[in-house]
Design a protein around this motif. Structure first.
Motif, PDB file in Angstrom:
ATOM      1  N   TRP A 203       0.852  -1.182   0.000  1.00  0.00           N
ATOM      2  CA  TRP A 203       0.000   0.000   0.000  1.00  0.00           C
ATOM      3  C   TRP A 203       0.892   1.237   0.000  1.00  0.00           C
ATOM      4  O   TRP A 203       1.879   1.301   0.730  1.00  0.00           O
ATOM      5  CB  TRP A 203      -0.885   0.047   1.244  1.00  0.00           C
TER       6      TRP A 203
ATOM      7  N   LEU B 253       0.826   5.702  -0.158  1.00  0.00           N
ATOM      8  CA  LEU B 253       0.117   6.972  -0.121  1.00  0.00           C
ATOM      9  C   LEU B 253       0.644   7.777  -1.303  1.00  0.00           C
ATOM     10  O   LEU B 253       1.855   7.963  -1.439  1.00  0.00           O
ATOM     11  CB  LEU B 253       0.388   7.704   1.191  1.00  0.00           C
TER      12      LEU B 253
ATOM     13  N   ILE C 288      -4.870   6.268  -1.953  1.00  0.00           N
ATOM     14  CA  ILE C 288      -4.127   5.051  -1.624  1.00  0.00           C
ATOM     15  C   ILE C 288      -4.005   4.213  -2.887  1.00  0.00           C
ATOM     16  O   ILE C 288      -4.970   4.007  -3.619  1.00  0.00           O
ATOM     17  CB  ILE C 288      -4.851   4.252  -0.524  1.00  0.00           C
TER      18      ILE C 288
ATOM     19  N   TYR D 264      -2.886   0.487  -4.087  1.00  0.00           N
ATOM     20  CA  TYR D 264      -2.713  -0.871  -3.573  1.00  0.00           C
ATOM     21  C   TYR D 264      -2.230  -1.776  -4.690  1.00  0.00           C
ATOM     22  O   TYR D 264      -2.780  -1.754  -5.796  1.00  0.00           O
ATOM     23  CB  TYR D 264      -4.046  -1.396  -3.025  1.00  0.00           C
TER      24      TYR D 264
ATOM     25  N   ILE E 218      -8.811   8.229   0.581  1.00  0.00           N
ATOM     26  CA  ILE E 218      -8.366   7.938   1.941  1.00  0.00           C
ATOM     27  C   ILE E 218      -9.533   7.599   2.859  1.00  0.00           C
ATOM     28  O   ILE E 218      -9.427   6.697   3.687  1.00  0.00           O
ATOM     29  CB  ILE E 218      -7.520   9.102   2.477  1.00  0.00           C
TER      30      ILE E 218
ATOM     31  N   PHE F  72     -10.525   4.041   2.208  1.00  0.00           N
ATOM     32  CA  PHE F  72      -9.469   3.169   2.723  1.00  0.00           C
ATOM     33  C   PHE F  72      -9.582   3.006   4.238  1.00  0.00           C
ATOM     34  O   PHE F  72      -9.545   1.890   4.753  1.00  0.00           O
ATOM     35  CB  PHE F  72      -8.106   3.754   2.338  1.00  0.00           C
TER      36      PHE F  72
ATOM     37  N   LEU G  27      -1.216   4.276   8.227  1.00  0.00           N
ATOM     38  CA  LEU G  27      -1.601   5.601   7.746  1.00  0.00           C
ATOM     39  C   LEU G  27      -1.936   6.513   8.925  1.00  0.00           C
ATOM     40  O   LEU G  27      -1.506   7.664   8.970  1.00  0.00           O
ATOM     41  CB  LEU G  27      -2.779   5.524   6.780  1.00  0.00           C
TER      42      LEU G  27
END
Length: 77
Positions: free
Chosen positions: A16, A18, A28, A30, A45, A48, A60
C-alpha cells in the motif's frame, strides 16, 4: 509528477502506498502480490480508512499522527 510513500507491505507481499498526484490530491495505491494476480487498485483515503482496522490503516493513522510531533501547534491563548 506523482509523489509516493510506501505505507505498508504485508508478509504475503501486498503493498500500500500513499500517493499525491500533481493536483495535490491524495489517494491510496494498492498492489496485490503476484500470487493473487498482482492487480492494482486506487481509492480515496476516507474509503481506505473505513474498510477496517488492519495494519495498513494503522500505519496511515500513525503517519498522520507524526505530523503533530514534527510541527507542534500554538493555541493562541
Amino acid at each position: 509528477m506523482k509523489k509516493a510513500r510506501k505505507l505498508y507491505e504485508s508478509s504475503s507481499g501486498d503493498r500500500w502506498y500513499l500517493i499525491r498526484d500533481p493536483s495535490g490530491g491524495l489517494f491510496i495505491h494498492y498492489e496485490a502480490n503476484a500470487a493473487s494476480g498482482g492487480h492494482v487498485e486506487h481509492e480515496d483515503i476516507v474509503t481506505f480508512l473505513s474498510r477496517g482496522d488492519g495494519p495498513e490503516q494503522q500505519e496511515l493513522l500513525r503517519l498522520i499522527g507524526t505530523l503533530t510531533e514534527e510541527h507542534p501547534a500554538t493555541t493562541g491563548k
